[in-house]
Design an enzyme around this catalytic site. Structure first.
Site, PDB file in Angstrom:
ATOM      1  CG  ASP A   1      53.487  61.413  35.822  1.00 50.73           C
ATOM      2  OD1 ASP A   1      53.635  61.755  34.645  1.00 50.73           O
ATOM      3  OD2 ASP A   1      53.308  62.168  36.386  1.00 50.73           O
TER       4      ASP A   1
ATOM      5  CG  HIS B   1      49.798  62.304  38.835  1.00 48.51           C
ATOM      6  ND1 HIS B   1      50.653  63.060  37.432  1.00 48.51           N
ATOM      7  CD2 HIS B   1      49.422  63.055  39.366  1.00 48.51           C
ATOM      8  CE1 HIS B   1      49.292  63.532  37.795  1.00 48.51           C
ATOM      9  NE2 HIS B   1      48.382  63.234  38.488  1.00 48.51           N
TER      10      HIS B   1
ATOM     11  CG  HIS C   1      54.367  66.743  38.662  1.00 45.15           C
ATOM     12  ND1 HIS C   1      53.310  66.203  39.508  1.00 45.15           N
ATOM     13  CD2 HIS C   1      54.507  66.038  37.561  1.00 45.15           C
ATOM     14  CE1 HIS C   1      52.810  65.907  39.370  1.00 45.15           C
ATOM     15  NE2 HIS C   1      53.457  64.870  37.668  1.00 45.15           N
TER      16      HIS C   1
ATOM     17  CG  HIS D   1      55.401  61.898  29.604  1.00 45.29           C
ATOM     18  ND1 HIS D   1      55.064  61.797  30.577  1.00 45.29           N
ATOM     19  CD2 HIS D   1      55.609  62.968  30.923  1.00 45.29           C
ATOM     20  CE1 HIS D   1      54.101  61.561  31.690  1.00 45.29           C
ATOM     21  NE2 HIS D   1      55.472  62.667  31.847  1.00 45.29           N
TER      22      HIS D   1
ATOM     23  CG  ASP E   1      55.626  66.591  34.557  1.00 46.56           C
ATOM     24  OD1 ASP E   1      54.483  67.330  34.806  1.00 46.56           O
ATOM     25  OD2 ASP E   1      55.562  65.860  33.458  1.00 46.56           O
TER      26      ASP E   1
END
Lengths: 335, 179, 440
Positions: free
Chosen positions: C155, C182, C235, C65, C311
C-alpha cells in the site's frame, strides 16, 4: 457616476445588458483569479485601465498614487514579459518595487513557499505579485499572509491579468465583449491563460469556441459554456477574435500529439485558416510564440495581429489592478 | 435649498470672467484652458467659447483628472476607490499661461493635486486659477485669480454645482448636512 | 474480574441478535449474552447501560497508517491506537509503508511490542508484498505471517506487475492471507493530484482518472479467479472498480473490497468550496465525482462492498501547509468514521444498523482471519459501545491523533462512540456522551 467621456470605445456599450449598477471597487482584497470577479468588477478594471493608458503618452510617465507603497514581485517561474510589465506598472504608480526571483528545482528542498512569503512580509510589503508553478499557490498565500496577493500565474490554474489585458485589447478593437465570437486554439489542457480567458469572456457574454486535439482538451470544459471542436475551420469561421496558445515542445513526451509537424498541419493558424474569419478579425497570443507550431510566422506578423499591442496594454491593465487593490477594503478576507 | 446662482447669473459671471482674463493677460495666443474633472471641464469649454467671442481666437482646452494625485487616497479603510477618469491635454503646456478651471474652491487640496499633475506635463509660464464659486475654508495657501462668486459657507454645508452638460440644468445651491 | 453490562440494546448480526440483552464478561471473554441475567457472585462490576447506547462487537479498521517506525512526527503507535479507541475501534490493521517498510519479522515485532505497551487497541500488522515494497522480489511472507501479520500489501503503491501479484496470491494462499492491493495503473496516474474531471480541469490540477484504479482492479479480480487466491481491494473509489468486483464475486472469485468514509460522503467539488485548493481534500484515491459516490452508496447498501475502512493517513500541519501539488496524500479518519457512518448511512436509512456492524466488524474480522465480529459466548470481549443519536461536532484541534488533517472540521454529525472495551477492559470513554462514564 458618469463615465469618462474621452474613453474611446464608450464603455457604456459593454453595460447594455447588465442589471447590476457599475462597481466602484473590488470586493476581494486579493486578485487570485477571474473566478472571483463579477462582470461589473471586470468592467471597472477595464475602464480604469483606459484612464491609466493615457499616462504612457505623457512626457513624465509617472503618477504619485502608490508613492511609499512597496510591491514585491515574487516570481518562482522565470518570466521576462509579465514581470517587467508589472514592474513598469508599479513604477509608473511611484511604488517601490522589490523583485525576488527564485530558481526552484523540484529536487532541491529549500524554504517552503509559506516561509519565503512570511519572511518577506517581515519587510511589510503592501502587495505581493506571485507567479508560481503550482495551481493554488496564491490561494495558499492568501490564507497565511497579511499582504494583498496578485496572481501573476499559478500553475495551470489562472492568469487573471493576462485575461484582463486580452479583454481590454478586444474591447479596444471591437467596442464590446458581448456577442462576439472568440476562438481559442492551442494547448488548452495545460494553459492558465485559457482558463482565465474562458471565465472572463463567458462572464461578459462572448461566444467562446475552444479547439485542439482531444488529448489537449480539459475534461468537462464545456460545462463552462464554451463550444469544443477539434476542427480548426469550424472554430475560426466568422470569428471576431482568434487567440492562439503556446504549444510546449515537451508535450510530445506525454504522448499528447505525435509531432510538431503534425500539430501544425492539423491545428496551426495559417493564412488560409485566418481567411475564414471575419474580415476585421484580430489575432492574439499571450506569448512567447512558437512560430511554425501553433501559429505561422506570416500570421504572427500579419495585418490582423495585435500581439505587440497586447504587451503595451498589459502595463495599463496592471496599473489599474494595482490601483484598485491598493485602496481596497482592508477588512475583507479572500474567498 | 437656497439657490446661490441661477442659470442667468452663471452665464453673466462666466462672461465677466472671460473679459477679466483678456484684460489681465497680454497675449491671448499663449493661453490654454485646463478644466478639472468633472465639472471644471464644461466650465472651461464655456469660457473658451466666450474668449472666442471676444477675441476671435481658439483657446486650446484640455481635461485633467486629478484622482491619482489626491493626498487622501488609500487613507480610508473602507469605501470605494475613487473612479479614475482620463486626462486629455492635447497640446504642449510648456511656456503657456494655463488657466486651471474648477467649479468650487474649498480647502485647496484639489488645486494642489492639479498643480502637481500639470507640472508632470511640462513647464507652463504661469498658472492662473479660475473658479465658479469660492466657499472659503482654505487649508492650503491657494488663491483664485478669477472668481464667479464668493459664497461664505459653514463646514456643515456643501455647495452643489449643477451644469447643463452634466446635470441637465444650470444652478448652484447650498445644501446643509442632513438635508 | 467479571463485568455485567445490563439493559442495553445489543446489535450482533453474526448471531442474529438485535434487542435488549445483558452481556456478562469473564476473564476478557464474553461469557453470556441473554435477557435478564442475574448478577453473579464474586468480584463484579455492574454497568447500567444508559438508554440510547448500543453494544456491538468491537469495530475493526483494517486500513490504518500508524507511521511507526520512522515517521513518528505524524503519528506513533501509541497516539494512533489512542485515536482508534477514541473512534470506537477495538482493533486496527496497520499498513507496512513505514520507514523502514515492514517487510521483516523485526519490524513486525517492533510494531506488536509498541502496541502492547500502549495497551489500547489491538494492532494487526500488514506486511509488505515485496521487499521494501519495491515491486521486484517477494518479501519473506512466511516470516511475516509467523511474526503476526494478518495480510500483505504494498500500500502506497500498487503491486507492481501482474506477475508479482500472481505469485503473491499463490504464495500467500499457503497461509490463507489476503493480498490487499492499492489499485492504480502508474502510467495513467502520471503526476496526477486530483480526480480527473470538471473540477480538476477548472482548478488546473493534473488528473487521476478513475480508469487508472479500475484497470488494476480488473487485473486483480482476474488473477484472483486465475489463482484461487484472496484479493482485497483497498480504498475503492471508482464505479468501474465496483462493477469489476461484483463481476468477480458473481463468478465465485475470492474478492473482497473496502471503501473509506470520504469516498461515500465527499465529491471532487470539495476542492472548489468551501476552501479552494484545500490540501485536507487531497488523498489517493482522490475524491471523485457524484456518479462514483452514488455507486459506492449503492454497493454499501446492496452488499457488494464488504468493509468500511478509513485509510487513516496522518500528516503533520507543516507537511500539509504547502502547494496542493506538493502536499502528501491522505487524511486522518479513525475519529470521524463512526459519526459519518451513522449520520450519512444509517440514519438516512441507506443501510441498517446491523449492516453497519457487518461493514465495520464482522467482515474485517473474517477477512483478516482474526477474532472479533461476534459477541457469541467464548468470543473475545472486544465491545464497542455506540451512541447513535449523540451529536458530535468535529474540531480538528481536539482530535486525539497526533495529526489533524481532516476535511470534516466544523461538521456536526449524529452518531458517536461512547466507550471502547478491549479484552473486557475499558480503554476509552467519551466525556461528551451521557452514560459513557458508567463504563469506566
Amino acid at each position: 457616476m458618469t463615465k469618462s467621456s474621452s474613453s474611446p470605445m464608450g464603455s457604456n456599450a459593454a453595460l447594455d445588458t447588465r442589471p447590476e449598477p457599475p462597481a466602484t471597487r473590488l470586493k476581494h482584497r486579493h486578485l487570485l483569479g477571474i473566478a472571483d470577479l463579477t462582470p461589473e468588477e471586470i468592467v471597472l478594471i477595464l475602464d480604469t485601465a483606459e484612464a491609466m493608458q493615457e499616462i504612457a503618452h505623457r512626457p513624465i510617465k509617472k503618477v504619485p498614487t502608490l508613492r511609499g507603497r512597496t510591491v514585491v514581485n515574487l516570481f518562482f517561474e522565470p518570466s521576462t514579459r509579465t514581470r517587467t510589465s508589472f514592474e513598469v506598472a508599479e513604477k509608473r504608480l511611484s511604488a517601490d518595487t522589490l523583485n525576488v526571483a527564485i530558481a526552484t528545482s523540484s529536487v532541491v528542498k529549500g524554504e517552503t513557499l509559506v516561509d519565503t512569503a512570511l519572511n518577506l512580509e517581515a519587510m511589510s510589503p503592501d502587495m505581493i505579485v506571485l507567479r508560481h508553478s503550482s495551481s493554488g499557490a496564491c490561494h495558499l498565500l492568501s490564507r497565511v499572509c497579511r499582504s494583498k496577493i496578485i496572481n501573476a500565474g499559478d500553475g495551470m490554474h489562472e492568469h487573471p491579468t493576462q485575461a484582463l489585458l486580452d479583454a481590454f485589447t478586444i474591447r479596444r478593437h471591437k467596442g464590446r465583449l458581448s456577442g462576439i465570437k472568440v476562438a481559442i486554439l492551442g494547448d488548452l489542457l495545460h494553459s492558465r491563460v485559457l482558463r482565465s480567458n474562458v471565465l472572463l469572456l463567458t462572464k461578459l457574454g462572448a461566444e467562446v469556441w475552444v479547439c485542439g486535439p482531444p488529448t489537449l482538451v480539459p475534461p468537462g470544459i464545456e460545462r463552462l459554456g464554451v463550444k469544443v471542436t477539434h476542427v480548426v475551420e469550424d472554430a475560426v469561421r466568422d470569428a471576431d477574435v482568434i487567440m492562439m496558445l503556446r504549444i510546449q515542445l515537451e508535450r510530445m513526451q506525454g504522448a499528447f500529439f505525435p509531432s510538431l509537424r503534425e500539430y501544425f498541419n492539423v491545428f496551426g493558424m495559417t493564412e488560409d485558416r485566418v481567411s475564414l474569419a471575419r474580415p476585421d478579425v484580430i489575432i492574439m497570443h499571450p506569448g512567447p510564440m512558437n512560430r511554425g507550431v501553433e501559429i505561422a510566422s506570416e500570421v504572427a506578423d500579419g495585418p490582423y495581429s495585435v500581439i505587440l499591442e497586447q504587451v503595451a496594454n498589459g502595463v495599463a491593465v496592471r496599473m489599474a489592478v494595482l490601483y484598485l487593490l491598493a485602496g481596497g477594503a482592508e477588512n475583507e478576507t479572500a474567498a | 435649498m437656497p439657490i446661490v446662482m441661477d442659470a442667468d447669473r452663471m452665464s453673466r459671471s462666466l462672461t465677466r470672467i472671460a473679459h477679466e482674463i483678456v484684460e489681465r493677460n497680454r497675449g491671448i495666443g499663449e493661453l490654454a484652458l485646463v478644466g478639472i474633472r468633472e465639472r471644471g471641464v464644461p466650465l472651461a469649454r464655456r469660457i473658451a467659447v466666450e474668449l472666442n467671442r471676444i477675441s476671435n481666437t481658439d483657446v486650446p482646452t484640455g481635461a485633467l483628472d486629478i484622482t491619482l494625485y489626491r493626498d487622501d487616497l488609500m487613507r480610508q479603510a473602507v469605501g470605494p476607490q475613487p473612479l479614475v477618469r482620463s486626462t486629455d491635454i492635447p497640446f504642449d503646456i510648456d511656456n503657456r499661461v494655463i488657466l486651471l478651471v474648477d467649479d468650487v474652491l474649498y480647502t485647496g487640496r484639489t488645486i494642489r493635486a492639479a498643480l502637481d499633475a500639470l507640472i508632470d506635463f511640462g513647464r507652463p509660464r504661469a498658472i492662473q486659477l479660475v473658479v465658479l464659486i469660492d466657499r472659503g475654508h482654505r487649508e492650503l495657501p491657494i488663491k483664485a485669480d478669477y472668481v464667479g462668486k464668493n459664497v461664505p459657507t459653514s463646514r456643515r454645508e456643501s455647495i452643489q454645482v449643477r451644469l447643463q452638460e452634466v446635470d441637465g440644468h444650470d444652478e448652484v445651491v447650498i445644501q446643509s448636512d442632513g438635508e | 474480574m467479571k463485568r455485567l453490562l445490563k439493559g442495553g440494546r445489543v446489535v450482533d448480526p453474526a448471531n442474529g441478535i438485535d434487542g435488549a440483552y445483558d452481556v456478562l464478561i469473564e476473564d476478557g471473554k464474553i461469557a453470556r449474552v441473554e435477557r435478564n441475567l442475574p448478577v453473579p457472585g464474586g468480584d463484579v462490576q455492574v454497568v447500567e447501560v444508559a438508554s440510547g447506547l448500543v453494544l456491538c462487537p468491537g469495530l475493526i479498521d483494517m486500513h490504518v497508517h500508524l507511521r511507526e517506525p520512522g515517521q513518528e512526527h505524524k503519528e506513533t503507535i501509541a497516539t494512533g491506537t489512542k485515536s482508534a479507541v477514541a473512534g470506537g475501534f477495538t482493533a486496527v490493521a496497520c499498513m507496512p509503508n513505514t520507514s523502514p517498510v515492514n517487510d521483516s519479522a523485526a519490524t513486525t515485532e517492533l510494531i506488536l511490542k509498541k502496541a502492547a505497551e500502549a495497551g489500547l487497541a489491538r494492532v494487526y500488522p500488514i506486511g509488505a508484498v515485496s521487499r521494501g515494497s519495491n515491486g521486484e522480489y517477494l518479501a519473506d511472507i512466511a516470516e511475516l505471517h509467523a511474526a503476526g501479520c494478518a495480510a500483505i500489501s504494498d500500500d502506497g503503491r500498487p503491486v507492481a506487475t501482474a506477475l508479482l501479484m500472481r505469485r503473491a496470491l499463490e504464495y500467500a494462499s499457503m497461509f490463507d492471507m489476503p493480498v490487499i492491493d492499492h489499485c492504480e495503473d502508474p502510467s495513467l496516474k502520471g503526476d496526477g493530484v486530483a480526480h480527473e474531471g470538471f473540477h480538476a480541469s477548472v482548478l488546473g490540477l493534473r488528473g487521476l482518472p478513475g480508469a487508472a484504479e479500475t484497470i488494476m482492479v480488473q487485473r486483480d479480480v482476474t488473477l484472483a479467479g486465475f489463482t484461487g487466491g484472496r484479493v482485497h481491494i483497498a480504498h475503492m473509489s471508482a464505479r468501474g472498480s465496483l462493477r469489476a468486483v461484483r463481476d468477480g464475486k458473481a463468478q465465485g472469485f475470492n474478492v473482497t473490497c473496502e471503501v473509506a468514509p470520504h469516498h461515500f460522503v465527499l465529491t471532487d467539488e470539495a476542492l472548489a468550496a468551501p476552501i479552494q485548493f484545500d490540501t485536507n481534500c487531497k488523498m489517493n484515491p482522490p475524491l471523485r465525482e457524484q456518479a462514483d459516490v452514488d455507486a459506492m452508496l449503492e454497493g454499501l447498501a446492496d452488499g457488494s462492498i464488504d468493509v468500511i475502512a478509513t485509510d487513516h493517513a496522518p500528516h503533520s500541519a507543516d507537511e500539509k501547509t504547502v502547494e496542493f501539488d506538493r502536499a502528501p496524500f491522505g487524511i486522518v479518519g479513525l475519529e470521524t468514521c463512526v459519526p459519518l457512518v451513522f449520520d450519512r448511512l444509517v440514519h438516512p436509512g441507506r443501510i441498517t444498523f446491523a449492516r453497519a456492524i457487518e461493514l465495520l466488524s464482522v467482515n474485517p474480522a473474517r477477512i483478516l482471519r482474526r477474532p472479533g465480529g461476534s459477541l457469541a459466548a467464548g468470543a473475545v470481549a472486544d465491545i464497542t459501545v455506540l451512541a447513535p443519536d449523540a451529536s458530535v461536532t468535529v474540531v480538528p484541534g481536539k482530535l486525539v491523533s497526533k495529526s489533524k488533517n481532516t476535511p470534516f472540521g466544523g461538521w456536526t454529525l449524529r452518531g458517536a462512540a461512547a466507550a471502547t472495551i478491549v479484552g473486557g477492559r475499558t480503554v476509552f470513554t467519551n466525556p461528551d456522551v451521557a452514560g459513557a462514564s458508567a463504563f469506566a
